[in-house]
Design an enzyme around this catalytic site. Structure first.
Site, short mmCIF file in Angstrom:
data_model
loop_
_atom_site.label_atom_id
_atom_site.label_comp_id
_atom_site.label_asym_id
_atom_site.label_seq_id
_atom_site.Cartn_x
_atom_site.Cartn_y
_atom_site.Cartn_z
N GLY A 36 0.85 -1.21 0.00
CA GLY A 36 0.00 0.00 0.00
C GLY A 36 0.87 1.25 0.00
N HIS A 37 1.86 1.28 0.88
CA HIS A 37 2.78 2.42 0.93
C HIS A 37 3.56 2.52 -0.38
CE1 HIS A 37 2.60 1.29 5.37
NE2 HIS A 37 2.24 2.56 5.39
N LYS A 151 -7.35 4.38 1.92
CA LYS A 151 -7.57 3.46 3.03
C LYS A 151 -7.94 4.28 4.27
CE LYS A 151 -6.44 0.00 5.99
NZ LYS A 151 -6.13 0.71 7.19
N ARG A 189 -0.86 -2.57 10.80
CA ARG A 189 -1.41 -3.24 11.99
C ARG A 189 -1.72 -4.72 11.72
NH1 ARG A 189 -3.27 2.04 12.88
NH2 ARG A 189 -2.71 2.79 14.95
P1 AMP Z 1 0.57 4.88 7.70
O1 AMP Z 1 1.98 4.40 7.64
O2 AMP Z 1 -0.41 3.87 8.15
O3 AMP Z 1 0.43 6.21 8.40
O4 AMP Z 1 0.17 5.15 6.20
C1 AMP Z 1 0.91 6.01 5.39
C2 AMP Z 1 0.14 6.28 4.11
O5 AMP Z 1 -0.08 5.06 3.42
C3 AMP Z 1 -1.24 6.89 4.38
O6 AMP Z 1 -1.50 7.88 3.39
C4 AMP Z 1 -2.14 5.70 4.23
O7 AMP Z 1 -3.46 6.05 3.85
C5 AMP Z 1 -1.45 4.93 3.13
N1 AMP Z 1 -1.87 3.53 3.16
C6 AMP Z 1 -1.88 2.68 4.23
N2 AMP Z 1 -2.38 1.48 3.88
C7 AMP Z 1 -2.69 1.57 2.55
C8 AMP Z 1 -3.25 0.66 1.59
N3 AMP Z 1 -3.60 -0.57 1.92
N4 AMP Z 1 -3.42 1.10 0.32
C9 AMP Z 1 -3.08 2.36 -0.03
N5 AMP Z 1 -2.55 3.26 0.83
C10 AMP Z 1 -2.35 2.87 2.09
#
Ligand code: AMP
Length: 285
Positions: A36-37, A151, A189
């Site tokens: 996703g990232h 997401k 998570r």
């Molecule tokens: P986080 O590390 O959870 O703060 O996420 C960093 C970025 O990655 C944020 O913009 C999230 O929305 C995005 N993100 C997290 N999971 C996904 C996913 N499964 N698909 C697309 N973007 C994601």
């Protein structure tokens, strides 16, 4: 890939690039990276000449201290993934580097109703924390383009609001949710789920899919209670199953057949809180 830990060095480097007219793309993360990232990095590389990623587990956005302590950390692997994905800069600051004035008396942002619904309601203070860190990161990086995942649907709306408050020229580009082949939305998570829980977690996307498939056939209250029942039967403890206007996030009680809709879920499996959402109808324009 250049790894920078000091804000002043990052700023100096990026100002030089901006002076050369290079378009910059920014992907803020909290690490424990997955596809996703990486999809955000790849999106940034399509549009920008320089892609900056940050890894910073922001203490001010955790309303549960246990969640903060237990947030997964996989830095060595993250560095490899980012390098292979073609990231130009990784910003890896300490808490002091980001919050150089300390963690008390932080600013408050007027986020309107976004702060009292859904994630705002169930995680008090969370979006203030998101804005506090995003304000600092955006001031530092001053990106032309900001890539964030759908997401975190409400987070995208909150950051859009922050950009307006900041009168920033940065353009936010939301990117679609990347899912595993089972349908489970990728999330840092998920690493904390047991094999059994991982199997159960798929029911969130199944429930969203069920709501999407039945949006024209059933009423919104029926769909919400069927969704809640499906998840509770599977063993989740629910925060919410909501169907809302996809542009404003205001709850919709009865669908007029036109309003763009999004279904959103937040639920616990054991002590792990998962969120997901699905746009139910095409958003026009
Ligand atoms: P986080 O590390 O959870 O703060 O996420 C960093 C970025 O990655 C944020 O913009 C999230 O929305 C995005 N993100 C997290 N999971 C996904 C996913 N499964 N698909 C697309 N973007 C994601």
């Amino acid at each position: 890939m250049i790894i920078i830990k000091q804000a002043a060095r990052l700023q100096e480097y990026l100002q030089q690039q901006a002076a050369r007219g290079i378009i910059s793309g920014f992907v803020p993360t909290m690490g424990a990276l997955h596809q996703g990232h990486l999809s955000l990095i790849s999106e940034s590389r399509k549009h920008a000449g320089i892609t900056v990623c940050s890894i910073f587990v922001n203490p001010t956005q955790f309303n549960d201290p246990k969640d903060f302590e237990k947030y997964p950390k996989t830095l060595e692997q993250d560095i490899l993934l980012l390098e292979n994905a073609g990231t130009d800069i990784l910003f890896l600051p300490s808490v002091d580097e980001v919050y150089f004035g300390g963690l008390t008396n932080l600013e408050h942002y007027d986020l309107g109703y976004l702060e009292s619904i859904l994630e705002g309601k169930f995680r008090p203070g969370h979006f203030q924390g998101v804005c506090q860190v995003m304000y600092r990161l955006l001031k530092l990086v001053q990106p032309d383009l900001l890539f964030m995942g759908q997401k975190d649907y409400q987070q995208c709306m909150v950051v859009k609001r922050l950009l307006q408050i900041m009168e920033s020229k940065t353009v936010l580009i939301p990117a679609p949710t990347v899912r595993e082949s089972s349908g489970l939305a990728m999330s840092s998570r998920n690493m904390r789920l047991s094999t059994d829980q991982r199997g159960t977690a798929v029911d969130i996307s199944r429930t969203l899919q069920y709501i999407k498939e039945n949006i024209a056939a059933k009423s919104i209250p029926e769909l919400k209670s069927a969704g809640a029942e499906m998840l509770e039967k599977a063993g989740f403890k629910l925060d919410y199953v909501e169907i809302a206007n996809a542009e404003t996030l205001e709850p919709v009680a009865e669908w007029d057949g036109k309003t763009p809709l999004v279904a959103l879920v937040a639920a616990f499996l054991g002590e792990i809180r998962l969120i997901d959402n699905m746009v139910l109808t095409e958003i026009q324009g």
